[in-house]
Scaffold this motif. Structure first.
Motif, mmCIF file in Angstrom:
data_model
loop_
_atom_site.group_PDB
_atom_site.id
_atom_site.type_symbol
_atom_site.label_atom_id
_atom_site.label_comp_id
_atom_site.label_asym_id
_atom_site.label_seq_id
_atom_site.Cartn_x
_atom_site.Cartn_y
_atom_site.Cartn_z
ATOM 1 N N LYS A 169 0.833 -1.202 0.000
ATOM 2 C CA LYS A 169 0.000 0.000 0.000
ATOM 3 C C LYS A 169 0.860 1.241 0.000
ATOM 4 N N GLY A 170 1.980 1.202 0.779
ATOM 5 C CA GLY A 170 2.883 2.332 0.788
ATOM 6 C C GLY A 170 3.544 2.567 -0.562
ATOM 7 N N LEU A 171 3.685 1.510 -1.348
ATOM 8 C CA LEU A 171 4.292 1.629 -2.674
ATOM 9 C C LEU A 171 3.272 2.040 -3.739
ATOM 10 N N GLY A 172 2.005 2.169 -3.356
ATOM 11 C CA GLY A 172 1.001 2.658 -4.291
ATOM 12 C C GLY A 172 0.110 1.607 -4.884
ATOM 13 N N TYR A 173 0.173 0.387 -4.459
ATOM 14 C CA TYR A 173 -0.712 -0.658 -4.972
ATOM 15 C C TYR A 173 -2.009 -0.663 -4.183
ATOM 16 N N ARG A 174 -3.057 -1.179 -4.862
ATOM 17 C CA ARG A 174 -4.347 -1.287 -4.171
ATOM 18 C C ARG A 174 -4.757 -2.756 -4.122
ATOM 19 N N ALA A 175 -5.454 -3.112 -3.067
ATOM 20 C CA ALA A 175 -5.786 -4.513 -2.815
ATOM 21 C C ALA A 175 -7.256 -4.778 -3.087
ATOM 22 N N GLU A 176 -7.524 -5.981 -3.652
ATOM 23 C CA GLU A 176 -8.896 -6.460 -3.845
ATOM 24 C C GLU A 176 -9.020 -7.791 -3.103
ATOM 25 N N PRO A 177 -9.817 -7.862 -2.068
ATOM 26 C CA PRO A 177 -9.956 -9.115 -1.324
ATOM 27 C C PRO A 177 -10.723 -10.154 -2.143
ATOM 28 N N LYS A 178 -10.261 -11.358 -2.161
ATOM 29 C CA LYS A 178 -10.888 -12.495 -2.826
ATOM 30 C C LYS A 178 -10.902 -13.667 -1.857
ATOM 31 N N THR A 179 -11.842 -14.566 -2.137
ATOM 32 C CA THR A 179 -11.829 -15.790 -1.331
ATOM 33 C C THR A 179 -10.802 -16.747 -1.898
ATOM 34 N N GLU A 210 -11.287 -19.790 -2.655
ATOM 35 C CA GLU A 210 -11.867 -20.602 -3.742
ATOM 36 C C GLU A 210 -11.787 -19.852 -5.065
ATOM 37 N N GLU A 211 -12.069 -18.536 -5.018
ATOM 38 C CA GLU A 211 -12.006 -17.750 -6.247
ATOM 39 C C GLU A 211 -10.590 -17.709 -6.807
ATOM 40 N N VAL A 212 -9.637 -17.503 -5.924
ATOM 41 C CA VAL A 212 -8.254 -17.429 -6.384
ATOM 42 C C VAL A 212 -7.795 -18.761 -6.933
ATOM 43 N N ASN A 213 -8.135 -19.855 -6.262
ATOM 44 C CA ASN A 213 -7.716 -21.183 -6.726
ATOM 45 C C ASN A 213 -8.333 -21.516 -8.075
ATOM 46 N N ALA A 214 -9.587 -21.180 -8.209
ATOM 47 C CA ALA A 214 -10.273 -21.507 -9.458
ATOM 48 C C ALA A 214 -9.662 -20.754 -10.632
ATOM 49 N N THR A 218 0.139 -28.029 -11.171
ATOM 50 C CA THR A 218 -0.717 -27.273 -10.238
ATOM 51 C C THR A 218 0.080 -26.216 -9.490
ATOM 52 N N GLU A 219 1.290 -25.886 -9.965
ATOM 53 C CA GLU A 219 2.124 -24.892 -9.282
ATOM 54 C C GLU A 219 1.419 -23.545 -9.245
ATOM 55 N N GLY A 220 1.461 -22.909 -8.084
ATOM 56 C CA GLY A 220 0.911 -21.563 -7.945
ATOM 57 C C GLY A 220 -0.477 -21.534 -7.393
ATOM 58 N N LEU A 221 -1.126 -22.662 -7.203
ATOM 59 C CA LEU A 221 -2.451 -22.643 -6.595
ATOM 60 C C LEU A 221 -2.350 -22.189 -5.149
ATOM 61 N N VAL A 222 -3.382 -21.496 -4.717
ATOM 62 C CA VAL A 222 -3.377 -20.964 -3.358
ATOM 63 C C VAL A 222 -3.255 -22.076 -2.338
ATOM 64 N N PRO A 233 -9.377 -13.410 3.807
ATOM 65 C CA PRO A 233 -9.460 -13.259 2.359
ATOM 66 C C PRO A 233 -8.070 -13.127 1.746
ATOM 67 N N VAL A 234 -7.989 -13.517 0.503
ATOM 68 C CA VAL A 234 -6.744 -13.381 -0.245
ATOM 69 C C VAL A 234 -6.748 -12.010 -0.907
ATOM 70 N N LEU A 235 -5.631 -11.252 -0.759
ATOM 71 C CA LEU A 235 -5.535 -9.929 -1.356
ATOM 72 C C LEU A 235 -4.902 -10.050 -2.727
ATOM 73 N N VAL A 236 -5.660 -9.597 -3.712
ATOM 74 C CA VAL A 236 -5.139 -9.521 -5.085
ATOM 75 C C VAL A 236 -4.763 -8.068 -5.334
ATOM 76 N N TRP A 237 -3.533 -7.840 -5.770
ATOM 77 C CA TRP A 237 -2.984 -6.495 -5.860
ATOM 78 C C TRP A 237 -2.940 -6.010 -7.304
ATOM 79 N N ARG A 238 -3.325 -4.733 -7.456
ATOM 80 C CA ARG A 238 -3.278 -4.091 -8.763
ATOM 81 C C ARG A 238 -2.532 -2.777 -8.639
#
Length: 992
Positions: free
Chosen positions: A809-819, A821-825, A860-864, A905-910
């Protein structure tokens, strides 16, 4: 002629042949007696103190030889066969003698309440065949003439003048002074004060053994100390080089009561001032009021009230029984001028033992009663309670009555208790008093079966205790260093000085302080006159040392110098200068830390060498800053950016200068890059200045300029630099500027080094540029310019998941919370879309199949829920090596009871607003994607450099239908018998 009183005490005393030599102190009476004794064929002299007896014994032995003179005291006997002369204490004098000469010194003590009856008895009974001398004060003239008919009186005048000097403070007393007090506590207190203020004092107490007292007197006589603190023990017989006697007390406890000293007693002590023909003075000090005029006149003229009576106790004793003995001792004198003595220590012991039934039963004969009275004469050296002393006497008598001698085991046990030399002054004094008791026992005839053994043993123990006591007294009350230095200064002699490798300054072998660099620090224990003497002697001895050190410092290599984080310039560890700020932060001024003795050309050499070293450190470690500030090749925006970097010690937040950076052309960027500037994703900075050395020096210069070395956090941040820390938890109370100056950026609760943040950008950049279908998904990529935090990102920062949220957040990114299951899918969908094309050759299929068999988990590398680098959750699931296991893990998680805590929740950063407002291609490269970086083993190949940063991307001129389709859009043909077919089918099921 010997005269003995009969039982009726009616015989008059004959004074024919008796001469009384009377006069004040310093009249040479004792010296005269020694001369008269050695002029006769034989002689006996009685003295009031064991110490004085030893001194006279030494003088007589030097005249007639040790084989011809004996020494007899209660605790010491040296009796050569055929000795013609005998030196004794008065208590050890025989009542009758056949010697040609007899002398008794200090006969005025016959009036003393405690010892007077002993002196009176010897004065009355002891006579020499040819000559008898009675030596004492003039106060005895009347009583002696009254007692002895025909006695001759010789008056001797004092050889020097004694003058009253009034009252003076203890610290202002002249050298060669004796301070007199009448309690051990007061003597010790005065001794401590003299040691602190004047270098030390010798201590003389009546309780000291002769050996200790002699050692202390020698300490004074030799000139090691100029002051003597004593009780009235110095009033008799001690020949001292005293110029002034000061009374710190004028009353004492005489064994019965506290009373003021008489004029005669004061004069006896004051008379120690002035020896032979040298005049002396006396006065008062401390809390004593000035002496009245009448008392002063009496002391100065030696005119005192004469002695009226002498203490007496019958010497004609009846040993028929204990009661008969007590009655004979209680008999009153029949001669006018004598008075019955008060009960003394031996009589009190007899009274106590007479009530002991066992003692009475044993003392039934004359021999036993005489033995009991002989045991009662044991002196109470320890000054303990009469009952305790009587118990010791009773034990000795019982042994004598039953065994014929003192029990050897009892003797050994008592001697062993007093043999240790450990302990302080009071402890050793008590042991000496105790061993003196058993030394006395060892010298009593017939008391021990092996007296020679015990005489040698007790003498050895007393000597060792005496030496230990002398050492403790000297250590506590004498500062030899100061006394030696003051004597050398009075002599105006150049003290010998040396400096050891540790910087300790020794003058005449005594530690006087430390020489650190060009500053001398005197010993902190020195006070008052002591401190002045130490400093004067040291500076006098070290006058040439400053110039020698200046020459060595001027030629010292850089390796011998160091500039510490506190701004102190040190030479071989010793401080020689300190930095102070000037108008130019990069040009501080050096202030020398040197004594005023460093002057002239020597001081100029030291200053020049120190300034040269400081300038070298700044010019070498902060050269990039100086280059940026003085860069004449830059112009316009580039020069302004370089100036800002120099002002901020080489670190700027990129967002703060975003417009300036975008306006730079490629030539300007290249020019700044040649000056060491790096265009990072988050910062514009100089990597060389982020290293611990340059960053620490920059922090110091800023702290000097802003007077911030004492502010919280300075030392901690500098310590983190020295330890090579890449990030650490911040302290809210610390000055925030210290983090920036040291190359750190505050992000949340952690401070992270800026070059480490650029490594984070290198991990994030591929995830933001990845699009579904563009190839294998990088770790953490989420698609659509988004990413999730991976363990690799946390690892390089040393941060936790909570820390990463604040940092991003200090570097200027914004977070979107995800579950989860959503991230894994979505991650599974991206991984499935990256499967090889169906038109791949048989060889490609076979290679893919072999790879899948070797690393089934790679699909399956990278799955939550997996363990790959993309895992961002605190709710870690079991490792998934097969797709079926993934499904089971997800089902297990869904089946978790609702009462349990819901997973975070899992934070997805943009990218934030700042990053997204720039063109994607331009922003990616401008953020540092093309920076030159060293290529190490296992590192990805960097993207193209900044020189292509502003070049527009070449457009594809072909029509869409003419372009080659993407691999993932081609139909996939899979051999049903291939192992890869099963894997593809499993992925299809997951997508459904």
């Amino acid at each position: 002629m010997n005269i003995q009183l009969d039982r009726s005490n009616t015989v008059s005393l004959d004074g024919r042949g008796v001469t009384a030599v009377l006069g004040p102190t310093n009249t040479g009476k004792t010296h005269m007696a020694i001369e008269r004794m050695v002029a006769h064929t034989s002689g006996v002299i009685g003295l009031p103190l064991r110490l004085l007896a030893r001194e006279v014994y030494t003088k007589v032995a030097a005249r007639v030889g040790e084989a011809n003179v004996s020494l007899v005291t209660g605790e010491e006997k040296i009796i050569p066969p055929g000795a013609r002369y005998s030196v004794c204490t008065v208590e050890a004098l025989p009542r009758y003698t056949d010697a040609a000469f007899v002398a008794i010194d200090e006969v005025q003590l016959a009036a003393d309440l405690e010892r007077g009856h002993i002196f009176t008895d010897r004065i009355i009974h002891l006579r020499g065949r040819e000559e008898t001398l009675l030596l004492g004060a003039a106060t005895m003239r009347g009583i002696l003439e009254k007692l002895f008919k025909g006695i001759s009186i010789i008056s001797r005048p004092r050889m020097s003048v004694l003058t009253y000097a009034g009252a003076k403070k203890i610290t202002r007393l002249p050298n060669r002074s004796a301070i007199v007090a009448f309690s051990a506590d007061e003597v010790y207190a005065i001794g401590e004060l003299i040691r602190r203020q004047r270098g030390g004092a010798a201590i003389v107490l009546g309780a000291l053994s002769p050996r200790t007292r002699n050692a202390q007197v020698e300490l004074y006589q030799s000139g090691d100390v100029d002051y003597l603190v004593a009780t009235d023990a110095i009033g008799m017989g001690l020949n001292l080089d005293v110029d002034h006697v000061a009374f710190a007390q004028n009353s004492k406890f005489d064994g019965f009561q506290y009373r003021d000293l008489t004029a005669a007693e004061l004069a006896q002590i004051a008379g120690r001032a002035g020896r032979h023909l040298r005049d002396g003075t006396f006065g008062v000090t401390g809390q004593v009021d000035p002496f009245p005029d009448a008392l002063v006149e009496a002391i100065e003229t030696h005119r005192f009230e004469p002695a009226k009576v002498l203490q007496w106790r019958s010497a004609d004793l009846d040993f028929a029984s204990i009661d008969a003995l007590k009655a004979s001792l209680d008999r009153p004198p029949a001669i006018e001028g004598l008075t019955r003595a008060l009960p003394t220590a031996d009589l009190r012991v007899l009274e106590f033992l007479s009530r002991d039934e066992d003692v009475r039963a044993m003392a039934q004969s004359r021999e036993r009663v005489a033995a009991l009275w002989d045991a009662c004469a044991l002196p109470d050296y320890r000054k303990i309670a009469p009952a305790q002393h009587a118990e010791i006497v009773g034990a000795i008598f019982k042994d004598l009555a039953q065994r014929g001698h003192v029990d050897e085991d009892y003797m050994a046990n008592q001697v062993a208790k007093a043999s240790s030399t450990e302990g302080e002054i009071d402890t050793l004094s008590q042991r000496i008093a105790q061993i003196r008791t058993w030394t006395f026992v060892s010298h009593r005839p017939g008391w021990l079966s092996n007296p020679t053994h015990w005489q040698e043993k007790t003498r050895d123990i007393e000597d060792r205790l005496s030496d230990a006591l002398h050492e403790r007294l000297t250590k506590r009350f004498v500062d030899r260093r100061t006394s030696v230095l003051m004597r050398r200064l009075r002599e105006n002699a150049m003290p010998e000085a040396e400096i050891n490798p540790a910087g300790e300054v020794l003058v005449e072998g005594h530690h006087v302080g430390e020489m650190q660099g060009f500053r001398f620090t005197a010993d902190r224990t020195a006070e008052g006159e002591d401190a002045r003497a130490v400093k004067a002697a040291a500076l006098k001895a070290l006058a040439a040392e400053f110039e020698l050190r200046a020459e060595r410092f001027a030629a010292a290599p850089n390796g011998d110098l160091a500039l510490a984080s506190d701004g102190i310039l040190r030479w071989l560890g010793a401080p020689v200068g300190t930095l102070v700020a000037t108008d130019d932060v990069l040009k501080p001024r050096l202030v020398l830390l040197a004594d005023e003795q460093l002057t002239g050309p020597a001081r100029d050499k030291v200053a020049a060498r120190g300034e040269r070293f400081v300038n070298f450190q700044i010019e070498s470690q902060l050269k990039p800053l100086l280059d940026l500030r003085d860069a004449e090749s830059l112009s316009g925006t580039a020069r302004g950016l370089a100036f800002q970097l120099a002002e901020n010690f080489g670190v700027l937040n990129r967002r703060d200068v975003a417009e300036e950076v975008r306006s730079l052309d490629q030539d300007a960027r290249a020019a700044l890059r040649r000056l060491g500037v790096r265009f990072g994703a988050y910062h514009i900075f100089v990597p060389a200045l982020v290293k611990p050395g340059p960053a620490g020096l920059a922090t110091l210069l800023w702290a000097l300029k802003n007077d911030a070395r004492d502010k919280p956090g300075y030392g901690d941040v500098v310590a983190a630099l020295a330890a090579g820390r890449t990030s650490f938890v911040t302290d809210p109370s610390f000055e925030r500027a210290f983090y920036r100056l040291s190359g750190f950026r505050n992000l949340g609760r952690r401070a992270v080094r800026v070059d480490i943040l650029e490594r984070l950008a290198d991990l994030i950049r591929p995830t933001l540029g990845w699009k579904p279908g563009s190839g294998k998904r990088p770790d953490g990529a989420y698609g659509g310019d988004a990413f999730v935090v991976t363990p690799a990102m946390m690892s390089i920062l040393g941060a936790t998941a909570e820390d990463m949220e604040a940092i991003l957040k200090g570097l200027g990114y914004r977070a979107e919370p995800k579950t989860a299951e959503e991230v894994n899918a979505r991650l599974a969908e991206f991984d499935a879309a990256a499967a090889p094309a169906a038109e791949a050759s048989a060889e490609e299929v076979t290679a893919a199949s072999e790879e899948a068999e070797a690393q089934p988990e790679a699909q399956t590398e990278g799955l939550v829920t997996g363990t790959g680098p993309a895992q961002p959750l605190d709710t870690v699931q079991p490792e998934a090596t097969e797709s079926a296991e993934v499904v089971e893990a997800v089902e297990a998680a869904e089946a978790t009871p609702a009462a349990e805590e819901a997973p975070k929740p899992v934070l997805v950063w943009r990218q934030g607003r700042f990053e997204r407002r720039q063109p994607p291609q331009r922003d990616r490269k401008a953020a540092g994607a093309g920076e030159e970086k060293p290529r190490g083993k296992g590192r990805p190949r960097p993207a193209q450099g900044d020189r292509n940063q502003d070049r527009p991307k070449k457009q594809d001129a072909r029509k869409p239908e003419q372009r080659r389709p993407q691999r993932e859009e081609r139909p996939v043909k899979i051999d049903p018998n291939s192992p890869f077919a099963a894997l593809a089918a499993l992925k299809d099921q997951l997508r459904k």
